[in-house]
Design a protein around this motif. Structure first.
Motif, PDB file in Angstrom:
ATOM      1  N   ALA A  18       0.839  -1.211   0.000  1.00  7.89           N
ATOM      2  CA  ALA A  18       0.000   0.000   0.000  1.00  7.89           C
ATOM      3  C   ALA A  18       0.867   1.250   0.000  1.00  7.89           C
ATOM      4  O   ALA A  18       0.603   2.199  -0.745  1.00  7.89           O
ATOM      5  CB  ALA A  18      -0.932  -0.008   1.205  1.00  7.89           C
ATOM      6  N   LEU A  19       1.914   1.254   0.822  1.00  5.10           N
ATOM      7  CA  LEU A  19       2.805   2.421   0.890  1.00  5.10           C
ATOM      8  C   LEU A  19       3.607   2.584  -0.396  1.00  5.10           C
ATOM      9  O   LEU A  19       3.837   3.710  -0.848  1.00  5.10           O
ATOM     10  CB  LEU A  19       3.726   2.315   2.097  1.00  5.10           C
ATOM     11  CG  LEU A  19       3.041   2.353   3.452  1.00  5.10           C
ATOM     12  CD1 LEU A  19       4.054   2.153   4.573  1.00  5.10           C
ATOM     13  CD2 LEU A  19       2.274   3.651   3.649  1.00  5.10           C
ATOM     14  N   ALA A  36      -4.123  -3.896   4.749  1.00  8.51           N
ATOM     15  CA  ALA A  36      -3.139  -3.063   5.437  1.00  8.51           C
ATOM     16  C   ALA A  36      -3.784  -2.301   6.597  1.00  8.51           C
ATOM     17  O   ALA A  36      -3.241  -2.244   7.702  1.00  8.51           O
ATOM     18  CB  ALA A  36      -2.494  -2.091   4.448  1.00  8.51           C
ATOM     19  N   VAL A  37      -4.953  -1.724   6.361  1.00  6.64           N
ATOM     20  CA  VAL A  37      -5.655  -0.986   7.407  1.00  6.64           C
ATOM     21  C   VAL A  37      -6.078  -1.929   8.528  1.00  6.64           C
ATOM     22  O   VAL A  37      -5.847  -1.643   9.710  1.00  6.64           O
ATOM     23  CB  VAL A  37      -6.880  -0.233   6.836  1.00  6.64           C
ATOM     24  CG1 VAL A  37      -7.794   0.257   7.943  1.00  6.64           C
ATOM     25  CG2 VAL A  37      -6.425   0.928   5.960  1.00  6.64           C
ATOM     26  N   ARG A  38      -6.674  -3.039   8.181  1.00 10.71           N
ATOM     27  CA  ARG A  38      -7.141  -3.979   9.213  1.00 10.71           C
ATOM     28  C   ARG A  38      -5.980  -4.530  10.031  1.00 10.71           C
ATOM     29  O   ARG A  38      -6.093  -4.709  11.242  1.00 10.71           O
ATOM     30  CB  ARG A  38      -7.948  -5.106   8.564  1.00 10.71           C
ATOM     31  CG  ARG A  38      -9.275  -4.603   8.046  1.00 10.71           C
ATOM     32  CD  ARG A  38     -10.066  -5.668   7.312  1.00 10.71           C
ATOM     33  NE  ARG A  38     -11.274  -5.065   6.761  1.00 10.71           N
ATOM     34  CZ  ARG A  38     -11.796  -5.380   5.595  1.00 10.71           C
ATOM     35  NH1 ARG A  38     -11.246  -6.318   4.845  1.00 10.71           N
ATOM     36  NH2 ARG A  38     -12.889  -4.774   5.172  1.00 10.71           N
ATOM     37  N   ARG A  56     -11.740   4.625  13.956  1.00 15.89           N
ATOM     38  CA  ARG A  56     -12.482   4.223  12.754  1.00 15.89           C
ATOM     39  C   ARG A  56     -11.725   4.621  11.494  1.00 15.89           C
ATOM     40  O   ARG A  56     -11.275   5.766  11.376  1.00 15.89           O
ATOM     41  CB  ARG A  56     -13.847   4.907  12.719  1.00 15.89           C
ATOM     42  CG  ARG A  56     -14.728   4.602  13.894  1.00 15.89           C
ATOM     43  CD  ARG A  56     -15.977   5.442  13.853  1.00 15.89           C
ATOM     44  NE  ARG A  56     -16.857   5.169  14.986  1.00 15.89           N
ATOM     45  CZ  ARG A  56     -17.892   5.923  15.308  1.00 15.89           C
ATOM     46  NH1 ARG A  56     -18.201   6.986  14.579  1.00 15.89           N
ATOM     47  NH2 ARG A  56     -18.624   5.608  16.351  1.00 15.89           N
ATOM     48  N   VAL A  57     -11.632   3.686  10.571  1.00 23.46           N
ATOM     49  CA  VAL A  57     -11.042   3.944   9.259  1.00 23.46           C
ATOM     50  C   VAL A  57     -12.019   3.387   8.227  1.00 23.46           C
ATOM     51  O   VAL A  57     -11.874   2.264   7.749  1.00 23.46           O
ATOM     52  CB  VAL A  57      -9.644   3.298   9.117  1.00 23.46           C
ATOM     53  CG1 VAL A  57      -9.024   3.688   7.779  1.00 23.46           C
ATOM     54  CG2 VAL A  57      -8.736   3.695  10.274  1.00 23.46           C
ATOM     55  N   PRO A  58     -13.070   4.168   7.937  1.00 22.46           N
ATOM     56  CA  PRO A  58     -14.077   3.673   6.999  1.00 22.46           C
ATOM     57  C   PRO A  58     -13.511   3.561   5.586  1.00 22.46           C
ATOM     58  O   PRO A  58     -12.681   4.376   5.209  1.00 22.46           O
ATOM     59  CB  PRO A  58     -15.177   4.724   7.064  1.00 22.46           C
ATOM     60  CG  PRO A  58     -14.669   5.850   7.874  1.00 22.46           C
ATOM     61  CD  PRO A  58     -13.355   5.472   8.453  1.00 22.46           C
ATOM     62  N   ALA A  84      -8.076   5.903   4.945  1.00 20.51           N
ATOM     63  CA  ALA A  84      -7.084   4.833   4.920  1.00 20.51           C
ATOM     64  C   ALA A  84      -5.657   5.354   4.730  1.00 20.51           C
ATOM     65  O   ALA A  84      -4.739   4.913   5.421  1.00 20.51           O
ATOM     66  CB  ALA A  84      -7.424   3.819   3.832  1.00 20.51           C
ATOM     67  N   ALA A  85      -5.454   6.268   3.805  1.00 19.84           N
ATOM     68  CA  ALA A  85      -4.099   6.774   3.545  1.00 19.84           C
ATOM     69  C   ALA A  85      -3.523   7.482   4.767  1.00 19.84           C
ATOM     70  O   ALA A  85      -2.355   7.282   5.124  1.00 19.84           O
ATOM     71  CB  ALA A  85      -4.109   7.709   2.337  1.00 19.84           C
ATOM     72  N   THR A  86      -4.337   8.305   5.408  1.00 14.79           N
ATOM     73  CA  THR A  86      -3.876   9.009   6.605  1.00 14.79           C
ATOM     74  C   THR A  86      -3.582   8.012   7.719  1.00 14.79           C
ATOM     75  O   THR A  86      -2.562   8.118   8.409  1.00 14.79           O
ATOM     76  CB  THR A  86      -4.926  10.034   7.068  1.00 14.79           C
ATOM     77  OG1 THR A  86      -5.161  10.959   6.001  1.00 14.79           O
ATOM     78  CG2 THR A  86      -4.466  10.784   8.302  1.00 14.79           C
ATOM     79  N   TRP A  87      -4.477   7.029   7.908  1.00 21.07           N
ATOM     80  CA  TRP A  87      -4.258   6.032   8.956  1.00 21.07           C
ATOM     81  C   TRP A  87      -2.959   5.270   8.726  1.00 21.07           C
ATOM     82  O   TRP A  87      -2.169   5.064   9.648  1.00 21.07           O
ATOM     83  CB  TRP A  87      -5.438   5.062   9.061  1.00 21.07           C
ATOM     84  CG  TRP A  87      -5.071   3.896   9.926  1.00 21.07           C
ATOM     85  CD1 TRP A  87      -4.902   2.614   9.542  1.00 21.07           C
ATOM     86  CD2 TRP A  87      -4.753   3.945  11.329  1.00 21.07           C
ATOM     87  NE1 TRP A  87      -4.505   1.850  10.615  1.00 21.07           N
ATOM     88  CE2 TRP A  87      -4.405   2.649  11.723  1.00 21.07           C
ATOM     89  CE3 TRP A  87      -4.724   4.957  12.269  1.00 21.07           C
ATOM     90  CZ2 TRP A  87      -4.040   2.328  13.030  1.00 21.07           C
ATOM     91  CZ3 TRP A  87      -4.358   4.650  13.581  1.00 21.07           C
ATOM     92  CH2 TRP A  87      -4.022   3.344  13.939  1.00 21.07           C
TER      93      TRP A  87
END
Length: 125
Positions: A18-19, A36-38, A56-58, A84-87
């Protein structure tokens, strides 16, 4: 029933993919971003056990974390929400908490809505 734990190898590979896509000026596939987020949310919940804060990362996920008063019903009093990108930038140390908050990319409400001392969860070089 608890969710299945994401394997560390698969999770780290998803975060790196992702990065790398972002660094190349692209967007990773939805499946890669979701994993990646999960995975990084899973790490946060493991490293900062508790139920005081909901992150939360919707549309990919949410976890309760940070020790303190437990939230049981209704809207949580302490919530952090971001994309997602910020998280992923926060979770890997690419974005400092204060900078994300100041930019408006992170929405935090409640007296305990902070991740200072809890991010990054997966520092990458």
């Amino acid at each position: 029933m608890a969710r299945a734990r994401i394997d560390d190898g698969a999770g780290r590979a998803a975060v790196r993919a992702a990065l790398a896509a972002v660094a190349a000026g692209n967007s990773a596939s939805r499946d890669i971003r979701a994993q990646a987020v999960r995975y990084t949310l899973q790490l946060l919940a493991e490293q900062a056990e508790g139920n005081t804060l909901e992150v939360r990362v919707p549309p990919f996920g949410a976890v309760q974390c940070v020790a303190g008063p437990r939230h049981t019903r209704g809207t949580p009093p302490n919530v952090i929400e971001t994309d997602a990108a910020t998280w992923l930038a926060l979770a890997t140390g690419a974005l400092p908490w204060a900078d994300g908050l100041a930019s408006g990319a992170i929405h935090a409400s409640g007296s305990r809505a902070t991740l200072i001392g809890h991010v990054p969860v997966l520092p990458l070089p």
